[in-house]
Design a protein around this motif. Sequence first.
Motif, PDB file in Angstrom:
ATOM      1  N   SER A 172       0.812  -1.221   0.000  1.00 55.53           N
ATOM      2  CA  SER A 172       0.000   0.000   0.000  1.00 55.53           C
ATOM      3  C   SER A 172       0.846   1.274   0.000  1.00 55.53           C
ATOM      4  CB  SER A 172      -0.910   0.006   1.235  1.00 55.53           C
ATOM      5  OG  SER A 172      -0.126  -0.102   2.424  1.00 55.53           O
ATOM      6  N   ALA A 173       2.158   1.143   0.061  1.00 57.05           N
ATOM      7  CA  ALA A 173       3.037   2.311   0.151  1.00 57.05           C
ATOM      8  C   ALA A 173       3.046   3.096  -1.160  1.00 57.05           C
ATOM      9  CB  ALA A 173       4.457   1.878   0.502  1.00 57.05           C
ATOM     10  N   THR A 174       3.187   4.403  -1.029  1.00 58.58           N
ATOM     11  CA  THR A 174       3.344   5.276  -2.202  1.00 58.58           C
ATOM     12  C   THR A 174       4.472   6.254  -1.930  1.00 58.58           C
ATOM     13  OG1 THR A 174       1.681   6.834  -1.358  1.00 58.58           O
ATOM     14  CG2 THR A 174       0.928   5.141  -2.908  1.00 58.58           C
ATOM     15  N   PHE A 175       5.090   6.729  -3.011  1.00 62.13           N
ATOM     16  CA  PHE A 175       6.249   7.609  -2.910  1.00 62.13           C
ATOM     17  C   PHE A 175       6.033   8.816  -3.824  1.00 62.13           C
ATOM     18  CE2 PHE A 175       7.368   3.261  -2.132  1.00 62.13           C
ATOM     19  CZ  PHE A 175       8.237   3.284  -1.052  1.00 62.13           C
ATOM     20  N   PHE A 176       6.249  10.016  -3.298  1.00 58.89           N
ATOM     21  CA  PHE A 176       6.145  11.235  -4.108  1.00 58.89           C
ATOM     22  C   PHE A 176       6.890  12.351  -3.397  1.00 58.89           C
ATOM     23  CE2 PHE A 176       2.590  10.869  -1.243  1.00 58.89           C
ATOM     24  CZ  PHE A 176       2.259  12.141  -0.817  1.00 58.89           C
ATOM     25  N   ASP A 177       7.014  13.491  -4.084  1.00 61.31           N
ATOM     26  CA  ASP A 177       7.763  14.598  -3.494  1.00 61.31           C
ATOM     27  C   ASP A 177       7.067  15.924  -3.795  1.00 61.31           C
ATOM     28  OD1 ASP A 177      10.388  15.521  -2.162  1.00 61.31           O
ATOM     29  OD2 ASP A 177      10.209  16.788  -3.933  1.00 61.31           O
ATOM     30  N   THR A 178       6.785  16.685  -2.753  1.00 66.55           N
ATOM     31  CA  THR A 178       6.057  17.952  -2.919  1.00 66.55           C
ATOM     32  C   THR A 178       6.908  19.174  -2.570  1.00 66.55           C
ATOM     33  OG1 THR A 178       5.122  17.684  -0.688  1.00 66.55           O
ATOM     34  CG2 THR A 178       3.781  16.918  -2.552  1.00 66.55           C
ATOM     35  N   HIS A 179       8.228  19.036  -2.570  1.00 64.35           N
ATOM     36  CA  HIS A 179       9.083  20.184  -2.289  1.00 64.35           C
ATOM     37  C   HIS A 179       8.762  21.353  -3.230  1.00 64.35           C
ATOM     38  CE1 HIS A 179      11.851  17.628   0.139  1.00 64.35           C
ATOM     39  NE2 HIS A 179      12.206  18.778   0.674  1.00 64.35           N
ATOM     40  N   CYS A 180       8.948  21.124  -4.527  1.00 64.66           N
ATOM     41  CA  CYS A 180       8.759  22.205  -5.500  1.00 64.66           C
ATOM     42  C   CYS A 180       7.307  22.676  -5.528  1.00 64.66           C
ATOM     43  CB  CYS A 180       9.190  21.750  -6.890  1.00 64.66           C
ATOM     44  SG  CYS A 180      10.959  21.360  -7.006  1.00 64.66           S
ATOM     45  N   GLN A 181       6.396  21.747  -5.332  1.00 59.84           N
ATOM     46  CA  GLN A 181       4.975  22.068  -5.296  1.00 59.84           C
ATOM     47  C   GLN A 181       4.661  23.075  -4.192  1.00 59.84           C
ATOM     48  OE1 GLN A 181       2.466  18.566  -5.411  1.00 59.84           O
ATOM     49  NE2 GLN A 181       0.905  19.521  -4.142  1.00 59.84           N
ATOM     50  N   ASN A 182       5.436  23.012  -3.107  1.00 55.89           N
ATOM     51  CA  ASN A 182       5.218  23.898  -1.958  1.00 55.89           C
ATOM     52  C   ASN A 182       6.254  25.016  -1.866  1.00 55.89           C
ATOM     53  OD1 ASN A 182       2.894  22.578  -0.805  1.00 55.89           O
ATOM     54  ND2 ASN A 182       4.244  20.906  -0.214  1.00 55.89           N
ATOM     55  N   GLY A 183       6.970  25.248  -2.965  1.00 53.00           N
ATOM     56  CA  GLY A 183       7.909  26.365  -2.997  1.00 53.00           C
ATOM     57  C   GLY A 183       9.265  26.078  -2.408  1.00 53.00           C
ATOM     58  N   LEU A 184       9.560  24.811  -2.175  1.00 52.36           N
ATOM     59  CA  LEU A 184      10.834  24.416  -1.584  1.00 52.36           C
ATOM     60  C   LEU A 184      11.699  23.726  -2.629  1.00 52.36           C
ATOM     61  CD1 LEU A 184       9.334  22.777   1.636  1.00 52.36           C
ATOM     62  CD2 LEU A 184      10.179  25.119   1.418  1.00 52.36           C
ATOM     63  N   ALA A 185      12.992  23.937  -2.574  1.00 49.32           N
ATOM     64  CA  ALA A 185      13.906  23.247  -3.481  1.00 49.32           C
ATOM     65  C   ALA A 185      14.116  21.821  -2.994  1.00 49.32           C
ATOM     66  CB  ALA A 185      15.244  23.980  -3.554  1.00 49.32           C
ATOM     67  N   ALA A 186      14.013  20.875  -3.909  1.00 51.22           N
ATOM     68  CA  ALA A 186      14.245  19.466  -3.579  1.00 51.22           C
ATOM     69  C   ALA A 186      15.720  19.167  -3.821  1.00 51.22           C
ATOM     70  CB  ALA A 186      13.364  18.577  -4.440  1.00 51.22           C
ATOM     71  N   VAL A 187      16.497  19.036  -2.752  1.00 57.21           N
ATOM     72  CA  VAL A 187      17.948  18.942  -2.923  1.00 57.21           C
ATOM     73  C   VAL A 187      18.522  17.684  -2.272  1.00 57.21           C
ATOM     74  CG1 VAL A 187      20.162  20.092  -2.538  1.00 57.21           C
ATOM     75  CG2 VAL A 187      18.148  21.463  -3.091  1.00 57.21           C
ATOM     76  N   VAL A 188      18.618  17.676  -0.962  1.00 56.13           N
ATOM     77  CA  VAL A 188      19.409  16.639  -0.289  1.00 56.13           C
ATOM     78  C   VAL A 188      18.857  15.235  -0.552  1.00 56.13           C
ATOM     79  CG1 VAL A 188      20.328  15.844   1.913  1.00 56.13           C
ATOM     80  CG2 VAL A 188      20.057  18.294   1.490  1.00 56.13           C
ATOM     81  N   GLU A 189      17.550  15.062  -0.393  1.00 58.31           N
ATOM     82  CA  GLU A 189      16.967  13.742  -0.604  1.00 58.31           C
ATOM     83  C   GLU A 189      17.172  13.269  -2.034  1.00 58.31           C
ATOM     84  OE1 GLU A 189      15.467  16.494   0.280  1.00 58.31           O
ATOM     85  OE2 GLU A 189      14.072  16.208   1.939  1.00 58.31           O
ATOM     86  N   MET A 190      17.016  14.209  -2.980  1.00 56.02           N
ATOM     87  CA  MET A 190      17.094  13.838  -4.386  1.00 56.02           C
ATOM     88  C   MET A 190      18.521  13.523  -4.821  1.00 56.02           C
ATOM     89  SD  MET A 190      14.073  13.650  -5.152  1.00 56.02           S
ATOM     90  CE  MET A 190      12.663  14.036  -4.127  1.00 56.02           C
TER      91      MET A 190
END
Length: 271
Positions: A129-147
């Motif tokens: 049932s797990a899902t994976f996504f990223d909302t950094h840019c969607q919320n105005g944040l830069a997606a850096v370290v995790e990516m």
Amino acid sequence: MAGQVHYEVQDHIATITLDNQKARNAFDYEMCLELKRLWGVISEDPDVRCAIVTGAGDKAFCTGWDLSSTASGESQDFAKGTRKAAPYNNITAVQNKCWTPVITAVNGMCNGGGLHFIADTDIAIAADSATFFDTHCQNGLAAVVEMVGLARKMPLDAVFRLCYMGATERVGAEQAKSLGMVGEVVPAASLMDRAREVAEVVCRWSPTALARTKQAIWESLDYGLEDALEKTHKILDVHADHGDMIEGATAFMEKRSPDWAPFDGKGVELD
């Protein structure tokens, strides 16, 4: 009520549970501090041979930094400091140079900063049932370290899609497995049983050999191949004097279970 991090040790296996269910197990400042402390505890506890990280409940594993602190301006202050000083950059075993083997049991949605745990885990097992996504840019944040971390284990196209598509496109558990985000998918009801089953196998081997192996693999990623082999060979030099090498061979010849020495929690200096 602030989020909590639960910790227990049973049969050489430490279990860390992120519990902030009102915010889908997002971590706040206090939880980050507690995670950093716990990785130190694990490193110093000779009884712990493997650790499992999971989330409370069945809805979410971890959805990153609690956005309530972002709205207040708190996390902006952290982002301006050095990388290692930021509390959310001290939440995983690798970030804290804890060389005890780690299994991440993804019990639900994993978003944003929750991907730290995926990028830095040794073994990842996901509920179906797990899902994976990223909302950094969607919320105005830069997606850096995790990516940057994920880019070392996944195709770049998939990493960019996570960043660019936000919550509009979620990666399911089976797709995550095909992309290399996780190594195994199991029914949600059996997730923790399977994680413990794998951990129990890990606990049978030399704790020091496992830790040395983990350090060599993770730290090799900081170098090109030739430099990585040269640097990590120092780990072999140090381990050559460890008693488990003789104990393992002796136990094999005598057809008995080895009596391993506890790991002292110390990594090998490569520089």
